[in-house]
Design an enzyme around this catalytic site. Sequence first.
Site, PDB file in Angstrom:
ATOM      1  N   SER A  36       0.847  -1.191   0.000  1.00  0.00           N
ATOM      2  CA  SER A  36       0.000   0.000   0.000  1.00  0.00           C
ATOM      3  C   SER A  36       0.881   1.240   0.000  1.00  0.00           C
ATOM      4  CB  SER A  36      -0.884   0.008   1.247  1.00  0.00           C
ATOM      5  OG  SER A  36      -1.528   1.248   1.402  1.00  0.00           O
ATOM      6  N   TYR A  48      -1.904  -1.691  10.339  1.00  0.00           N
ATOM      7  CA  TYR A  48      -1.953  -1.747   8.874  1.00  0.00           C
ATOM      8  C   TYR A  48      -0.669  -1.246   8.210  1.00  0.00           C
ATOM      9  CZ  TYR A  48      -3.969  -1.381   4.169  1.00  0.00           C
ATOM     10  OH  TYR A  48      -4.227  -1.527   2.817  1.00  0.00           O
TER      11      TYR A  48
HETATM   12  N1  LIG Z   1      -8.749   0.044  -1.640  1.00  0.00           N
HETATM   13  C1  LIG Z   1      -7.706   0.725  -1.246  1.00  0.00           C
HETATM   14  O1  LIG Z   1      -7.785   1.966  -1.084  1.00  0.00           O
HETATM   15  C2  LIG Z   1      -6.387   0.031  -1.031  1.00  0.00           C
HETATM   16  C3  LIG Z   1      -5.229   0.827  -0.955  1.00  0.00           C
HETATM   17  C4  LIG Z   1      -3.995   0.200  -0.756  1.00  0.00           C
HETATM   18  C5  LIG Z   1      -3.918  -1.164  -0.640  1.00  0.00           C
HETATM   19  N2  LIG Z   1      -5.056  -1.911  -0.700  1.00  0.00           N
HETATM   20  C6  LIG Z   1      -4.912  -3.365  -0.545  1.00  0.00           C
HETATM   21  O2  LIG Z   1      -5.449  -4.013  -1.674  1.00  0.00           O
HETATM   22  C7  LIG Z   1      -5.929  -5.306  -1.318  1.00  0.00           C
HETATM   23  C8  LIG Z   1      -7.321  -5.509  -1.879  1.00  0.00           C
HETATM   24  O3  LIG Z   1      -8.184  -4.563  -1.279  1.00  0.00           O
HETATM   25  P1  LIG Z   1      -9.464  -3.975  -2.018  1.00  0.00           P
HETATM   26  O4  LIG Z   1      -9.315  -2.505  -2.027  1.00  0.00           O
HETATM   27  O5  LIG Z   1      -9.731  -4.676  -3.283  1.00  0.00           O
HETATM   28  O6  LIG Z   1     -10.566  -4.313  -0.907  1.00  0.00           O
HETATM   29  P2  LIG Z   1     -11.985  -5.092  -1.003  1.00  0.00           P
HETATM   30  O7  LIG Z   1     -12.778  -4.616  -2.157  1.00  0.00           O
HETATM   31  O8  LIG Z   1     -12.571  -4.959   0.372  1.00  0.00           O
HETATM   32  O9  LIG Z   1     -11.546  -6.587  -1.262  1.00  0.00           O
HETATM   33  C9  LIG Z   1     -10.878  -7.332  -0.289  1.00  0.00           C
HETATM   34  C10 LIG Z   1     -10.817  -8.781  -0.706  1.00  0.00           C
HETATM   35  O10 LIG Z   1     -10.128  -9.512   0.324  1.00  0.00           O
HETATM   36  C11 LIG Z   1     -10.946 -10.618   0.709  1.00  0.00           C
HETATM   37  N3  LIG Z   1     -10.747 -10.950   2.112  1.00  0.00           N
HETATM   38  C12 LIG Z   1     -10.839 -10.110   3.185  1.00  0.00           C
HETATM   39  N4  LIG Z   1     -10.670 -10.800   4.316  1.00  0.00           N
HETATM   40  C13 LIG Z   1     -10.458 -12.106   3.959  1.00  0.00           C
HETATM   41  C14 LIG Z   1     -10.240 -13.305   4.675  1.00  0.00           C
HETATM   42  N5  LIG Z   1     -10.214 -13.318   6.025  1.00  0.00           N
HETATM   43  N6  LIG Z   1     -10.054 -14.457   3.988  1.00  0.00           N
HETATM   44  C15 LIG Z   1     -10.094 -14.462   2.631  1.00  0.00           C
HETATM   45  N7  LIG Z   1     -10.308 -13.365   1.897  1.00  0.00           N
HETATM   46  C16 LIG Z   1     -10.502 -12.199   2.555  1.00  0.00           C
HETATM   47  C17 LIG Z   1     -12.376 -10.167   0.444  1.00  0.00           C
HETATM   48  O11 LIG Z   1     -13.210 -11.296   0.183  1.00  0.00           O
HETATM   49  P3  LIG Z   1     -14.292 -11.935   1.194  1.00  0.00           P
HETATM   50  O12 LIG Z   1     -14.872 -10.807   2.006  1.00  0.00           O
HETATM   51  O13 LIG Z   1     -15.263 -12.586   0.267  1.00  0.00           O
HETATM   52  O14 LIG Z   1     -13.514 -12.906   2.009  1.00  0.00           O
HETATM   53  C18 LIG Z   1     -12.209  -9.377  -0.847  1.00  0.00           C
HETATM   54  O15 LIG Z   1     -12.233 -10.241  -1.950  1.00  0.00           O
HETATM   55  C19 LIG Z   1      -5.816  -5.391   0.207  1.00  0.00           C
HETATM   56  O16 LIG Z   1      -4.665  -6.116   0.566  1.00  0.00           O
HETATM   57  C20 LIG Z   1      -5.679  -3.941   0.633  1.00  0.00           C
HETATM   58  O17 LIG Z   1      -4.968  -3.810   1.850  1.00  0.00           O
HETATM   59  C21 LIG Z   1      -6.281  -1.350  -0.901  1.00  0.00           C
END
Ligand SMILES: NC(=O)c1ccc[n+]([C@@H]2O[C@H](COP(=O)([O-])OP(=O)(O)OC[C@H]3O[C@@H](n4cnc5c(N)ncnc54)[C@H](OP(=O)(O)O)[C@@H]3O)[C@@H](O)[C@H]2O)c1
Length: 266
Positions: free
Chosen positions: A145, A158
Amino acid sequence: MTDDITPTRTALVTGASAGIGASFARHLAAEGFGLLLVARRAERLTALADELGQAHGVPVHVYAADLSDPAAPADVMAFAETHDLTIDVLINNAGMAASTSFSDATWPALAGELQLMVIAVTELTHRVIPGMKARRWGRIVNLSSLAAFSPPGSGLLYTGIKSYVLNMSQALDMELKPDGIHVTALCPGFTHSEFHDAMGTRDAADRLPSILWQQPDAVVREGWAAVNKGKPICVPGRVNKILSNAFRPVPYGAQYVLGRTFNPFA
Ligand SMILES: NC(=O)c1ccc[n+]([C@@H]2O[C@H](COP(=O)([O-])OP(=O)(O)OC[C@H]3O[C@@H](n4cnc5c(N)ncnc54)[C@H](OP(=O)(O)O)[C@@H]3O)[C@@H](O)[C@H]2O)c1
């Protein structure tokens, strides 16, 4: 497709039921990779598998698992082995951010956060490397991130977790490049997804200026290009690149004060 690959190559995408993970699944299926999709919400994975199988004619398997369960990485790999899937691409994407401070969180919640975003990421990586080494080809993208470059948020794990992912990805890339395996830490800034709904910070996130936001597809395009070019770190988007560089010269003392006083989600 990239690097003359064959359609039998398979990408394991964690957190494929939403956001950046679902976008990675779409992108890789369009390039002809078979997929193994992992997350907790099975119905979402199955719907995506049906969509991508029909659209691109690639084999798509789903495995519903909670990656905060210490048994999950071994279970995922056992499923892959049972179905004769060789994992050539690993997208370690599943993640969340807790909004509860360290001292108010329960230990099971904190342990689950570490298991999901530190241990499972590291264990899945360790488990796929022998096969990639044997085939002398592999691509691993670990979702870090922009937070890894910024001051730590008061009471939150985080930033520490994402700093670990950034650091370990570089170390592994150094070790594994000679074996044909590229490892990239993908470091997005604010990205439209379900992340802030899960974190309970949707209203505060929606108040942030639109210039700070990217769509998941843009993050994935840049991240996938970076890993194929052999770049160990990818900060997608011009604004995020400027921000990640801006924090670098700030002394630790000033970063501490910044982290303690500025929290857009407090
Ligand atoms: N969005 C942002 O602003 C942002 C910025 C920087 C980095 N990131 C990183 O990008 C990655 C993806 O995030 P996103 O933004 O796409 O968020 P998101 O839309 O909330 O998606 C998160 C994904 O992780 C899965 N997940 C969460 N907890 C889990 C668990 N205990 N076991 C298995 N799967 C799990 C969720 O699926 P289920 O709920 O179906 O399990 C979902 O598919 C993360 O690592 C996040 O830290 C995001």
